[in-house]
Design a protein around this motif. Structure first.
Motif, PDB file in Angstrom:
ATOM      1  N   ALA A 123      13.701  -8.415  -4.898  1.00  0.00           N
ATOM      2  CA  ALA A 123      12.581  -8.981  -5.657  1.00  0.00           C
ATOM      3  C   ALA A 123      12.315 -10.396  -5.180  1.00  0.00           C
ATOM      4  O   ALA A 123      13.250 -11.188  -5.007  1.00  0.00           O
ATOM      5  N   THR A 124      11.057 -10.708  -4.936  1.00  0.00           N
ATOM      6  CA  THR A 124      10.679 -12.054  -4.505  1.00  0.00           C
ATOM      7  C   THR A 124       9.518 -12.569  -5.353  1.00  0.00           C
ATOM      8  O   THR A 124       8.888 -11.814  -6.092  1.00  0.00           O
ATOM      9  N   GLY A 125       9.219 -13.850  -5.201  1.00  0.00           N
ATOM     10  CA  GLY A 125       8.137 -14.475  -5.947  1.00  0.00           C
ATOM     11  C   GLY A 125       6.806 -14.440  -5.231  1.00  0.00           C
ATOM     12  O   GLY A 125       5.906 -15.229  -5.563  1.00  0.00           O
ATOM     13  N   HIS A 126       6.644 -13.553  -4.257  1.00  0.00           N
ATOM     14  CA  HIS A 126       5.368 -13.447  -3.560  1.00  0.00           C
ATOM     15  C   HIS A 126       4.272 -12.924  -4.487  1.00  0.00           C
ATOM     16  O   HIS A 126       4.525 -12.106  -5.375  1.00  0.00           O
ATOM     17  N   TYR A 127       3.067 -13.385  -4.219  1.00  0.00           N
ATOM     18  CA  TYR A 127       1.904 -12.908  -4.969  1.00  0.00           C
ATOM     19  C   TYR A 127       1.256 -11.758  -4.195  1.00  0.00           C
ATOM     20  O   TYR A 127       0.498 -11.961  -3.255  1.00  0.00           O
ATOM     21  N   ALA A 128       1.576 -10.549  -4.587  1.00  0.00           N
ATOM     22  CA  ALA A 128       1.022  -9.336  -4.001  1.00  0.00           C
ATOM     23  C   ALA A 128       1.357  -8.196  -4.938  1.00  0.00           C
ATOM     24  O   ALA A 128       2.224  -8.326  -5.817  1.00  0.00           O
ATOM     25  N   ARG A 129       0.656  -7.068  -4.783  1.00  0.00           N
ATOM     26  CA  ARG A 129       0.881  -5.926  -5.654  1.00  0.00           C
ATOM     27  C   ARG A 129       1.269  -4.694  -4.844  1.00  0.00           C
ATOM     28  O   ARG A 129       0.811  -4.523  -3.713  1.00  0.00           O
ATOM     29  N   ILE A 130       2.100  -3.851  -5.447  1.00  0.00           N
ATOM     30  CA  ILE A 130       2.458  -2.569  -4.854  1.00  0.00           C
ATOM     31  C   ILE A 130       1.958  -1.474  -5.793  1.00  0.00           C
ATOM     32  O   ILE A 130       2.265  -1.480  -6.989  1.00  0.00           O
ATOM     33  N   ALA A 131       1.175  -0.564  -5.244  1.00  0.00           N
ATOM     34  CA  ALA A 131       0.681   0.582  -6.016  1.00  0.00           C
ATOM     35  C   ALA A 131       1.309   1.854  -5.456  1.00  0.00           C
ATOM     36  O   ALA A 131       1.352   2.038  -4.236  1.00  0.00           O
ATOM     37  N   ILE A 132       1.809   2.711  -6.335  1.00  0.00           N
ATOM     38  CA  ILE A 132       2.414   3.974  -5.920  1.00  0.00           C
ATOM     39  C   ILE A 132       1.482   5.110  -6.319  1.00  0.00           C
ATOM     40  O   ILE A 132       1.200   5.319  -7.496  1.00  0.00           O
ATOM     41  N   ARG A 133       1.009   5.848  -5.341  1.00  0.00           N
ATOM     42  CA  ARG A 133       0.054   6.927  -5.586  1.00  0.00           C
ATOM     43  C   ARG A 133       0.761   8.184  -6.066  1.00  0.00           C
ATOM     44  O   ARG A 133       1.988   8.290  -6.015  1.00  0.00           O
ATOM     45  N   ASP A 134      -0.026   9.150  -6.516  1.00  0.00           N
ATOM     46  CA  ASP A 134       0.538  10.408  -7.004  1.00  0.00           C
ATOM     47  C   ASP A 134       1.302  11.148  -5.917  1.00  0.00           C
ATOM     48  O   ASP A 134       2.258  11.882  -6.199  1.00  0.00           O
ATOM     49  N   ASP A 135       0.873  10.962  -4.648  1.00  0.00           N
ATOM     50  CA  ASP A 135       1.554  11.654  -3.544  1.00  0.00           C
ATOM     51  C   ASP A 135       2.757  10.871  -3.020  1.00  0.00           C
ATOM     52  O   ASP A 135       3.371  11.244  -2.025  1.00  0.00           O
ATOM     53  N   GLY A 136       3.098   9.766  -3.698  1.00  0.00           N
ATOM     54  CA  GLY A 136       4.277   8.987  -3.327  1.00  0.00           C
ATOM     55  C   GLY A 136       4.036   7.886  -2.327  1.00  0.00           C
ATOM     56  O   GLY A 136       4.943   7.086  -2.051  1.00  0.00           O
ATOM     57  N   VAL A 137       2.837   7.793  -1.745  1.00  0.00           N
ATOM     58  CA  VAL A 137       2.531   6.728  -0.787  1.00  0.00           C
ATOM     59  C   VAL A 137       2.473   5.388  -1.508  1.00  0.00           C
ATOM     60  O   VAL A 137       1.812   5.250  -2.541  1.00  0.00           O
ATOM     61  N   ARG A 138       3.202   4.420  -0.975  1.00  0.00           N
ATOM     62  CA  ARG A 138       3.190   3.065  -1.552  1.00  0.00           C
ATOM     63  C   ARG A 138       2.160   2.232  -0.809  1.00  0.00           C
ATOM     64  O   ARG A 138       2.178   2.149   0.420  1.00  0.00           O
ATOM     65  N   GLU A 139       1.285   1.599  -1.559  1.00  0.00           N
ATOM     66  CA  GLU A 139       0.228   0.776  -0.992  1.00  0.00           C
ATOM     67  C   GLU A 139       0.480  -0.696  -1.308  1.00  0.00           C
ATOM     68  O   GLU A 139       0.869  -1.044  -2.426  1.00  0.00           O
ATOM     69  N   LEU A 140       0.238  -1.554  -0.325  1.00  0.00           N
ATOM     70  CA  LEU A 140       0.299  -3.000  -0.530  1.00  0.00           C
ATOM     71  C   LEU A 140      -1.109  -3.495  -0.811  1.00  0.00           C
ATOM     72  O   LEU A 140      -2.037  -3.194  -0.054  1.00  0.00           O
ATOM     73  N   HIS A 141      -1.279  -4.244  -1.907  1.00  0.00           N
ATOM     74  CA  HIS A 141      -2.583  -4.752  -2.300  1.00  0.00           C
ATOM     75  C   HIS A 141      -2.548  -6.261  -2.493  1.00  0.00           C
ATOM     76  O   HIS A 141      -1.487  -6.865  -2.684  1.00  0.00           O
TER      77      HIS A 141
END
Length: 361
Positions: A123-141
């Motif tokens: 875990a870090t203090g970076h400002y970014a989001r991770i979204a996990i889709r229904d198919d399991g793909v992790r997206e960086l936003h």
């Protein structure tokens, strides 16, 4: 989940660690000592690697009631970040050391050590989001707070490292909320100023740092026709788009300002010209890190391209072919330099990252 919280000594990482604790994770704090001589690194608001920062990180860990360790990564940081910084400038390219630090230290060396000790995530203090889709793909936003968004410097981490990363601050609306939360938690870093610039350039003088490390190499500054218009002490210390510090004895024929348009470190020549020569319509990047496995590699896709951490994203179309991406921009982009990090977005989602290989007019 066993989580290793990277504590830089700043308010962001402290609140991120606190949120990981609140989420019920088994959290251990670690501070990365990155300098071989920490007195040479910046302190206070201008650094992230000083002894002061280490002490602040320890106090935050004590307040949160989590174990705390200091890991000496100074050799790795010097070899993978500082040496790369110098070699890139020596080759006439413009690197971003924060990108390399995130790639090689915070999300390579740190993750590798964490995994070997049984931690499942960092875990870090970076400002970014991770979204996990229904198919399991992790997206960086991008982060919810556009002003603090750090997805640009994180894009290089790749899907494997993204799978083991946590960014608890990604949904926070503003930095002021982080400070308020830190104060409410009794964290002493709540009012600590942000760090800026390059941590290993102690006085903020990048040109001086390069000259001390690489030595003075006097050469010529020429215009677009090849006429000698000035002199320099090292072509490596310039970057495309630079206007200040050229010290030209006379202006151009039209009286307009002149900018660095080319750097040839083999010939030790810097070329200058009018601002119009800085605009490009096509970008070519290599050493591709692709974060969108669900998108066909060779299919032309609308996107936005960004070449600076806080630069303006420009619309265009991207095509990826193996270890190479090409972006055709809808409008010109100014001051693109070889060595810069090119990050490709689809809305807020990061599709991939590459290193600018050349400029195409």
């Amino acid at each position: 989940m066993r989580v290793l919280a990277a504590l830089s000594g700043g308010v962001d990482s402290a609140v991120a660690a606190a949120r990981a604790v609140d989420a019920g994770h088994d959290v251990v704090g670690v501070h990365m000592a990155l300098s071989r001589n920490r007195d040479e690194y910046r302190s206070g608001s201008r650094g992230c690697c000083s002894i002061e920062d280490s002490n602040d990180a320890r106090r935050a860990a004590d307040k949160l009631g989590i174990p705390y360790y200091v890991w000496d990564l100074s050799d790795e940081f010097h070899d993978l970040v500082v040496t790369d910084f110098l070699s890139e400038y020596a080759a006439g390219r413009t690197p971003n050391p924060c990108v390399r630090c995130n790639e090689h230290i915070k999300f390579d060396t740190l993750l590798e050590r964490a995994a070997s000790l049984g931690f499942e995530a960092v875990a870090t203090g970076h400002y970014a989001r991770i979204a996990i889709r229904d198919d399991g793909v992790r997206e960086l936003h991008r982060a919810a707070d556009a002003a603090k968004d750090q997805s640009y410097v994180l894009a290089v981490m790749g899907p494997e490292k993204l799978a083991r990363a946590m960014f608890p601050l990604g949904e926070i609306a503003s930095k002021s909320e982080v400070r308020v939360e830190a104060a409410a938690r009794g964290l002493g870093v709540s009012n600590k100023p942000d760090s800026y610039d390059i941590c290993f350039v102690a006085d903020g003088d990048t040109k001086g740092f390069l000259e001390r490390a690489l030595g003075e190499k006097p050469g010529e500054i020429v215009d677009e026709s090849g006429e000698v218009v000035g002199a320099h002490t090292g072509a490596y210390s310039y970057t495309v788009g630079q206007r200040k510090g050229l010290r030209l004895p006379r202006p151009g024929a039209d009286g307009a300002p002149r900018y660095v348009t080319g750097i040839d470190t083999e010939r030790n020549v810097v070329t200058v010209g009018p601002e119009t020569l800085l605009s490009v319509r096509d970008l070519v990047g290599h050493e591709v890190v692709w974060l969108a496995p669900d998108l066909p590699a060779t299919e032309s896709k609308p996107c936005h391209a960004q070449v600076r951490a806080h630069g303006e994203p420009v619309p265009g179309r991207v095509v990826r072919a193996g270890d190479r991406v090409t972006v055709e921009l809808d409008e010109p982009m100014r001051g693109v330099a070889a060595g810069q990090s090119l990050v490709i977005y689809d809305g807020t989602r990061v599709l991939g990252q590459a290193t600018i290989a050349k400029r195409a007019l």
